[in-house]
Enzyme design. Structure first.
Site, PDB file in Angstrom:
ATOM      1  CB  SER A  90      -0.965   0.008   1.194  1.00 18.23           C
ATOM      2  OG  SER A  90      -1.999  -0.929   0.992  1.00 18.23           O
ATOM      3  CE  LYS A 137      -3.718   0.842  -0.951  1.00 17.14           C
ATOM      4  NZ  LYS A 137      -4.471   0.550   0.288  1.00 17.14           N
ATOM      5  CE1 TYR A 149      -3.832  -1.342  -4.741  1.00 19.29           C
ATOM      6  CE2 TYR A 149      -4.730  -3.526  -4.303  1.00 19.29           C
ATOM      7  CZ  TYR A 149      -4.234  -2.327  -3.846  1.00 19.29           C
ATOM      8  OH  TYR A 149      -4.132  -2.094  -2.495  1.00 19.29           O
ATOM      9  CE1 TYR A 167      -5.131   2.193   3.975  1.00 18.05           C
ATOM     10  CE2 TYR A 167      -3.631   1.070   5.467  1.00 18.05           C
ATOM     11  CZ  TYR A 167      -4.024   1.409   4.183  1.00 18.05           C
ATOM     12  OH  TYR A 167      -3.312   0.944   3.117  1.00 18.05           O
ATOM     13  CB  VAL A 192       0.192  -5.456   4.586  1.00 18.50           C
ATOM     14  CG1 VAL A 192      -1.072  -4.725   5.003  1.00 18.50           C
ATOM     15  CG2 VAL A 192       0.163  -5.824   3.112  1.00 18.50           C
TER      16      VAL A 192
END
Length: 447
Positions: free
Chosen positions: A66, A69, A191, A243, A261
């Site tokens: 992530s 992103k 992705y 988040y 992660v």
């Protein structure tokens, strides 16, 4: 050994402090990530001058996950513009986990580009043409952020693809609301491949520093995205990057950040630095336990919170030269002083400014000779910067080089290792040039 090693010492100290933390565990829902060494712990920092510092396993490769992103969001903003991207992806905190169904009522837009639903849409927005396939464009752009060519860990990609049904379900759900501009299968495959791009903590710190520097990579000096795009990405990182823990992170650490992660974590000090950590054990929000602890401690210790320290005006290091260039004496009287370098600083000195001063000390001085540090125009030195300068000057002299300090306000305090001559030893009417020249004569052996 160099003066700037004081920055590396700070990173190494953070690693030593938190290496024994045993909370959390590596992600296991992607089987290949579960194979990561849980003891690996690296930290890296890149300054706006392109100086790179690291400690621990900062060169160990791992996948972006992530942390990719924000950089793909930057690419989409660069190609399509904010208004067009915002038609498809929102910019509001979801308050939910990274893989939650966070879709706006009525429009079906994902809440933001940092959660999985929003990232899948953002990736799908990157133009895909025969001349430049979308993923090639993504890989090239992320390589420019890192300052080198990157590749994909095919084993992680395969593992992620084999276990990614929830992300596929998200993509089909988004498609049902007509807010996914491409086929769900292709969007999710792209992705997954984006998440499997391989980096190190040093790469991540460089990528973060590029956002901090307004879109210019401070190592390669290449403009990767515009300053407006970099600012927009940092805004979303600050509010959504961690988040459902984003608010607490901004309160306690105070830096735009993004976790992944695989154990990667980046944070950005705008106009100051990019920092990254790598440590696979994760907390309940999917962020690195050791990385989170280390960056929170770093922010507290060095006063890095955005709301605490506004950017300093102007440049910290104003001069790197030799004593001869400041002297009005005839050239025949300057021979010895020509072997003495001069580093002059100005303004208030904090952690970031101290790093610049230490690096300038290392780079100054003809042929590695003695150096005068001129603090005549410095208005304040905070406690953190004072400690860094003391440590750096001690390292400087331990490496066999000689230094002296012009410090008429006594801001630095006693520095035994470099107490050969200070501006305070000269008459009150002495000018800055007199003080520097006096130090230079002492170092060159004229006094």
């Amino acid at each position: 050994m160099s003066a700037a090693d004081a920055v590396t010492d700070s990173l190494a100290g953070l690693r030593d402090r938190f290496a024994a933390v045993r909370e959390g565990r590596p992600a296991d829902y992607i089987p290949q990530l579960a194979l990561a060494d849980p003891d690996a712990f690296g930290l890296a920092l890149v300054s706006m001058d392109g100086h790179r510092y690291s400690a621990g396993e900062a060169e160990v490769p791992f996948t972006l996950q992530s942390v990719s992103k924000p950089f793909v969001y930057a690419l989409a903003l660069s190609v399509l513009g904010l208004d067009e991207v915002s038609r498809w992806v929102g910019a509001e905190p979801s308050g939910e986990a990274f893989n939650a169904i966070s879709l706006e009522p009525g429009t079906g837009r994902p809440a933001n580009a940092m959660v999985n639903a929003g990232a899948i849409v953002t990736t799908a927005l990157v133009p895909d043409t025969p001349d430049e396939p979308a993923f090639d464009r993504i890989l090239h752009c992320l390589g420019r952020f890192a300052g080198r060519g990157l590749d994909v860990d095919e084993e992680v990609f395969a593992s992620e693809s084999a276990t990614g049904d929830r992300n596929r379900a998200l993509a089909y759900l988004i498609r049902s609301t007509e807010t996914l501009p491409v086929d769900p299968v292709r969007a999710v495959d792209r992705y997954f491949r984006q998440c499997a791009i391989r980096v190190t903590a040093v790469d991540l710190a460089t990528m973060a520093a590029t956002l901090a520097y307004g879109g210019v990579n401070p190592v390669t000096r290449e403009r990767v995205v515009s300053a407006e795009v970099a600012a927009g990405v940092l805004a979303v990182m600050a509010t959504c990057g961690m988040y459902d823990g984003s608010g607490d992170w901004l309160l306690r650490v105070g830096l735009p950040a993004k976790s992944g992660v695989s154990g990667g974590l980046i944070a950005v000090g705008p106009a100051r630095f990019g920092v990254a950590t790598y440590s696979p054990p994760l907390d309940a929000t999917g962020g690195s336990v050791r990385g989170h602890a280390a960056l929170e401690a770093m922010s507290r210790r060095y006063g890095l919170h955005l709301m605490l320290n506004p950017a300093l005006p102007g440049s910290t290091v104003t001069l790197v030269t030799t004593a001869d260039d400041l002297s009005s004496a005839p050239s025949g009287e300057r021979g010895l002083r020509g072997r003495v370098g001069v580093v002059a600083a100005q303004g208030a000195i904090d952690f970031t400014a101290a790093e610049r001063v230490l690096y300038a000390l290392d780079e100054s001085g003809p042929d590695g000779g003695p150096v005068v540090l001129d603090l005549h125009d410095v208005t304040a030195i905070d406690s953190v910067a004072r400690g860094m300068l003391h440590n750096g000057l001690a390292r400087f002299t331990a490496d066999g080089r000689r230094a002296a300090v012009v410090d008429p306000k006594d801001l630095l305090g006693p520095v035994d290792a470099v107490r050969e001559r200070t501006g305070r030893d000269l008459p009150r009417h002495a000018t800055r040039e007199d003080a520097v020249a006096g130090c230079a004569r002492a170092l060159a052996g004229e006094d």
